[in-house]
Design a protein around this motif. Structure first.
Motif, PDB file in Angstrom:
ATOM      1  N   PHE A 202      45.296  39.873  41.548  1.00  0.00           N
ATOM      2  CA  PHE A 202      46.650  39.361  41.362  1.00  0.00           C
ATOM      3  C   PHE A 202      47.606  40.374  41.981  1.00  0.00           C
ATOM      4  O   PHE A 202      47.550  41.560  41.670  1.00  0.00           O
ATOM      5  N   ASP A 203      48.471  39.890  42.847  1.00  0.00           N
ATOM      6  CA  ASP A 203      49.426  40.767  43.522  1.00  0.00           C
ATOM      7  C   ASP A 203      50.780  40.083  43.559  1.00  0.00           C
ATOM      8  O   ASP A 203      50.886  38.859  43.388  1.00  0.00           O
ATOM      9  N   GLN A 204      51.823  40.846  43.798  1.00  0.00           N
ATOM     10  CA  GLN A 204      53.153  40.271  43.905  1.00  0.00           C
ATOM     11  C   GLN A 204      53.267  39.417  45.164  1.00  0.00           C
ATOM     12  O   GLN A 204      52.725  39.756  46.216  1.00  0.00           O
ATOM     13  N   VAL A 205      53.970  38.306  45.031  1.00  0.00           N
ATOM     14  CA  VAL A 205      54.203  37.419  46.176  1.00  0.00           C
ATOM     15  C   VAL A 205      54.888  38.171  47.313  1.00  0.00           C
ATOM     16  O   VAL A 205      54.620  37.915  48.491  1.00  0.00           O
ATOM     17  N   SER A 206      55.751  39.109  46.959  1.00  0.00           N
ATOM     18  CA  SER A 206      56.517  39.838  47.981  1.00  0.00           C
ATOM     19  C   SER A 206      55.626  40.625  48.924  1.00  0.00           C
ATOM     20  O   SER A 206      55.966  40.819  50.095  1.00  0.00           O
ATOM     21  N   THR A 207      54.458  41.093  48.457  1.00  0.00           N
ATOM     22  CA  THR A 207      53.575  41.869  49.325  1.00  0.00           C
ATOM     23  C   THR A 207      52.399  41.045  49.861  1.00  0.00           C
ATOM     24  O   THR A 207      51.950  41.265  50.991  1.00  0.00           O
ATOM     25  N   SER A 208      51.909  40.095  49.071  1.00  0.00           N
ATOM     26  CA  SER A 208      50.786  39.272  49.546  1.00  0.00           C
ATOM     27  C   SER A 208      51.234  38.073  50.371  1.00  0.00           C
ATOM     28  O   SER A 208      50.471  37.583  51.208  1.00  0.00           O
ATOM     29  N   GLY A 209      52.441  37.594  50.119  1.00  0.00           N
ATOM     30  CA  GLY A 209      52.932  36.401  50.808  1.00  0.00           C
ATOM     31  C   GLY A 209      52.780  36.433  52.318  1.00  0.00           C
ATOM     32  O   GLY A 209      52.233  35.487  52.916  1.00  0.00           O
ATOM     33  N   PRO A 210      53.243  37.496  52.986  1.00  0.00           N
ATOM     34  CA  PRO A 210      53.112  37.555  54.448  1.00  0.00           C
ATOM     35  C   PRO A 210      51.654  37.488  54.909  1.00  0.00           C
ATOM     36  O   PRO A 210      51.359  36.885  55.952  1.00  0.00           O
ATOM     37  N   ASN A 211      50.744  38.096  54.143  1.00  0.00           N
ATOM     38  CA  ASN A 211      49.322  38.062  54.518  1.00  0.00           C
ATOM     39  C   ASN A 211      48.716  36.681  54.296  1.00  0.00           C
ATOM     40  O   ASN A 211      47.810  36.275  55.028  1.00  0.00           O
ATOM     41  N   VAL A 212      49.213  35.958  53.288  1.00  0.00           N
ATOM     42  CA  VAL A 212      48.764  34.583  53.079  1.00  0.00           C
ATOM     43  C   VAL A 212      49.215  33.721  54.252  1.00  0.00           C
ATOM     44  O   VAL A 212      48.437  32.930  54.804  1.00  0.00           O
ATOM     45  N   LYS A 213      50.469  33.866  54.642  1.00  0.00           N
ATOM     46  CA  LYS A 213      51.005  33.084  55.762  1.00  0.00           C
ATOM     47  C   LYS A 213      50.285  33.398  57.062  1.00  0.00           C
ATOM     48  O   LYS A 213      50.136  32.533  57.932  1.00  0.00           O
ATOM     49  N   ALA A 214      49.817  34.642  57.189  1.00  0.00           N
ATOM     50  CA  ALA A 214      49.113  35.053  58.413  1.00  0.00           C
ATOM     51  C   ALA A 214      47.639  34.685  58.384  1.00  0.00           C
ATOM     52  O   ALA A 214      46.916  34.953  59.350  1.00  0.00           O
ATOM     53  N   GLY A 215      47.175  34.093  57.292  1.00  0.00           N
ATOM     54  CA  GLY A 215      45.780  33.701  57.196  1.00  0.00           C
ATOM     55  C   GLY A 215      44.835  34.822  56.819  1.00  0.00           C
ATOM     56  O   GLY A 215      43.608  34.659  56.882  1.00  0.00           O
ATOM     57  N   LYS A 216      45.367  35.957  56.397  1.00  0.00           N
ATOM     58  CA  LYS A 216      44.531  37.099  56.036  1.00  0.00           C
ATOM     59  C   LYS A 216      44.075  37.053  54.579  1.00  0.00           C
ATOM     60  O   LYS A 216      43.162  37.778  54.188  1.00  0.00           O
ATOM     61  N   LEU A 217      44.748  36.219  53.778  1.00  0.00           N
ATOM     62  CA  LEU A 217      44.398  36.031  52.376  1.00  0.00           C
ATOM     63  C   LEU A 217      44.499  34.549  52.050  1.00  0.00           C
ATOM     64  O   LEU A 217      45.247  33.818  52.702  1.00  0.00           O
ATOM     65  N   ARG A 218      43.760  34.119  51.031  1.00  0.00           N
ATOM     66  CA  ARG A 218      43.918  32.758  50.519  1.00  0.00           C
ATOM     67  C   ARG A 218      44.614  32.850  49.165  1.00  0.00           C
ATOM     68  O   ARG A 218      44.186  33.619  48.295  1.00  0.00           O
ATOM     69  N   ALA A 219      45.663  32.087  48.983  1.00  0.00           N
ATOM     70  CA  ALA A 219      46.383  32.056  47.709  1.00  0.00           C
ATOM     71  C   ALA A 219      45.932  30.847  46.905  1.00  0.00           C
ATOM     72  O   ALA A 219      46.003  29.711  47.383  1.00  0.00           O
ATOM     73  N   LEU A 220      45.466  31.083  45.675  1.00  0.00           N
ATOM     74  CA  LEU A 220      45.012  29.991  44.827  1.00  0.00           C
ATOM     75  C   LEU A 220      46.125  29.456  43.926  1.00  0.00           C
ATOM     76  O   LEU A 220      46.197  28.252  43.681  1.00  0.00           O
ATOM     77  N   ALA A 221      46.968  30.346  43.415  1.00  0.00           N
ATOM     78  CA  ALA A 221      48.045  29.904  42.527  1.00  0.00           C
ATOM     79  C   ALA A 221      48.991  31.058  42.242  1.00  0.00           C
ATOM     80  O   ALA A 221      48.608  32.232  42.332  1.00  0.00           O
ATOM     81  N   VAL A 222      50.226  30.716  41.889  1.00  0.00           N
ATOM     82  CA  VAL A 222      51.203  31.722  41.457  1.00  0.00           C
ATOM     83  C   VAL A 222      51.307  31.680  39.940  1.00  0.00           C
ATOM     84  O   VAL A 222      50.914  30.699  39.292  1.00  0.00           O
ATOM     85  N   THR A 223      51.847  32.743  39.362  1.00  0.00           N
ATOM     86  CA  THR A 223      51.800  32.922  37.910  1.00  0.00           C
ATOM     87  C   THR A 223      53.055  32.457  37.172  1.00  0.00           C
ATOM     88  O   THR A 223      53.097  32.543  35.941  1.00  0.00           O
ATOM     89  N   THR A 224      54.055  32.007  37.901  1.00  0.00           N
ATOM     90  CA  THR A 224      55.275  31.539  37.255  1.00  0.00           C
ATOM     91  C   THR A 224      55.207  30.032  37.031  1.00  0.00           C
ATOM     92  O   THR A 224      54.363  29.343  37.613  1.00  0.00           O
ATOM     93  N   LEU A 225      56.118  29.507  36.203  1.00  0.00           N
ATOM     94  CA  LEU A 225      56.093  28.079  35.883  1.00  0.00           C
ATOM     95  C   LEU A 225      56.632  27.215  37.019  1.00  0.00           C
ATOM     96  O   LEU A 225      56.416  26.011  37.040  1.00  0.00           O
ATOM     97  N   LYS A 226      57.347  27.848  37.951  1.00  0.00           N
ATOM     98  CA  LYS A 226      57.802  27.113  39.129  1.00  0.00           C
ATOM     99  C   LYS A 226      57.216  27.756  40.375  1.00  0.00           C
ATOM    100  O   LYS A 226      56.939  28.954  40.398  1.00  0.00           O
ATOM    101  N   ARG A 227      57.021  26.962  41.401  1.00  0.00           N
ATOM    102  CA  ARG A 227      56.434  27.464  42.641  1.00  0.00           C
ATOM    103  C   ARG A 227      57.361  28.477  43.316  1.00  0.00           C
ATOM    104  O   ARG A 227      58.576  28.439  43.127  1.00  0.00           O
ATOM    105  N   SER A 228      56.752  29.349  44.082  1.00  0.00           N
ATOM    106  CA  SER A 228      57.523  30.343  44.815  1.00  0.00           C
ATOM    107  C   SER A 228      58.044  29.749  46.119  1.00  0.00           C
ATOM    108  O   SER A 228      57.273  29.143  46.877  1.00  0.00           O
TER     109      SER A 228
END
Length: 321
Positions: A202-228
């Motif tokens: 589990f990592d902060q969206v602010s640091t993992s987000g760019p890597n998810v967008k670049a295809g370097k990570l797969r994001a399964l879900a965020v931890t807040t009640l609303k989407r990021s």
């Protein structure tokens, strides 16, 4: 006797007047914001944004000083022991409230040793896996974790860290266990997830987000009640089946306990003004961070108390396992 009482009353009145005068002239010299972690993370970035904005408002230099080490306790204790005059402040994240619950020798009490000023932001966490992981959904990930009890590796920056807390909350609600792997910081953990040496974290969206967008990570879900807004196609854990799951990282600003209420109020107003600046809100939003000043110092104090209680429960559960 009456003369003595009059003298005491006069002295008391003069002291109150002096205190009021000091508060009204605050600040009349530089302020230091202590960041108890290394430069480069969200806490450090927020502190520097606030330093710039507060300096412009107060007409005084605002110095950001990094005092990292020992899970943030070195810098935190430094501020706890500082003179309570509003000139030494502490920038915090969740670990400020969680570490004393996991480390009895933390050396500070999160609720007794500090005066709350305001929350500064909220950041969703995101559950990430290697890009080629066979676990493509939260339910698939949970099923795999149940079939391989205690074998899936879950990275974090240590006991009581934000990633560890999110993983424990997830495990408790999904009824699964992980093999926790601790790192000195999230950067190396993320690299190991990207390379497949680590199953998830589990990592902060602010640091993992760019890597998810670049295809370097797969994001399964965020931890807040609303989407990021940064990852609008990624579901929340609540949407993925863990009903009501909510865990967010927060940043905030504190002063040593005993800091005059007038000074706290002045800082709260000034920080809120910085965070409500459109340019600042937009800059943070681009990194998946929501500027979120508290409505009052008292409201932030209540939020901290609730957080400490939550982490105490998690620590108690972890010690039983």
């Amino acid at each position: 006797m009456h003369r003595t009482l009059r003298s005491l009353a006069l002295a008391s009145a003069m002291a109150l007047a002096s205190t009021a005068g000091a508060a009204s002239s605050y600040p009349d010299r530089p302020i230091t914001i202590v960041v108890p972690v290394a430069p480069g993370g969200t806490v450090d970035m927020l502190a520097r944004i606030l330093a710039k904005g507060l300096s412009e408002q107060f007409g005084q230099p605002i110095v950001v000083e990094n005092k990292a080490g020992a899970s943030g306790t070195i810098g935190t204790r430094h501020v706890a022991e500082a003179k309570p005059d509003g000139y030494t402040l502490l920038a915090i994240a969740n670990t400020f409230a969680s570490v004393p619950e996991f480390l009895p020798n933390a050396g500070y009490d999160a609720l007794q040793d500090f005066a709350p000023i305001t929350q500064t932001c909220s950041i969703p966490m995101v559950l990430v896996t290697p890009p080629d992981s066979p676990q493509t959904t939260v339910q698939h990930f949970i099923d795999t974790a149940k079939n391989r009890a205690g074998q899936l590796t879950m990275g974090s920056s240590g006991l009581g860290s934000t990633g560890y807390i999110a993983a424990e909350l997830f495990g408790n609600q999904a009824h699964v266990e992980f093999l926790h792997v601790y790192y000195k910081g999230n950067s190396k953990a993320l690299l190991d997830v990207m390379s497949g040496q680590l199953d998830a974290m589990f990592d902060q969206v602010s640091t993992s987000g760019p890597n998810v967008k670049a295809g370097k990570l797969r994001a399964l879900a965020v931890t807040t009640l609303k989407r990021s807004p940064m990852l609008p196609d990624v579901p929340t854990l609540d949407q993925a089946g863990l009903t009501g799951f909510q865990d967010e990282t927060f940043n905030g600003l504190l002063a040593p306990a005993g800091t005059p209420d007038d000074v706290i109020a002045k800082l709260h107003t000034a920080v809120s003004k910085v965070l409500n600046t459109p340019a600042v809100r937009e800059r943070l939003a681009q990194q998946g961070i929501e500027a979120m000043p508290s409505s009052s110092p008292q409201a932030f104090g209540s939020y901290l108390a609730t957080s400490v209680e939550k982490y105490a429960d998690i620590a108690a559960t972890a010690q039983k396992n």
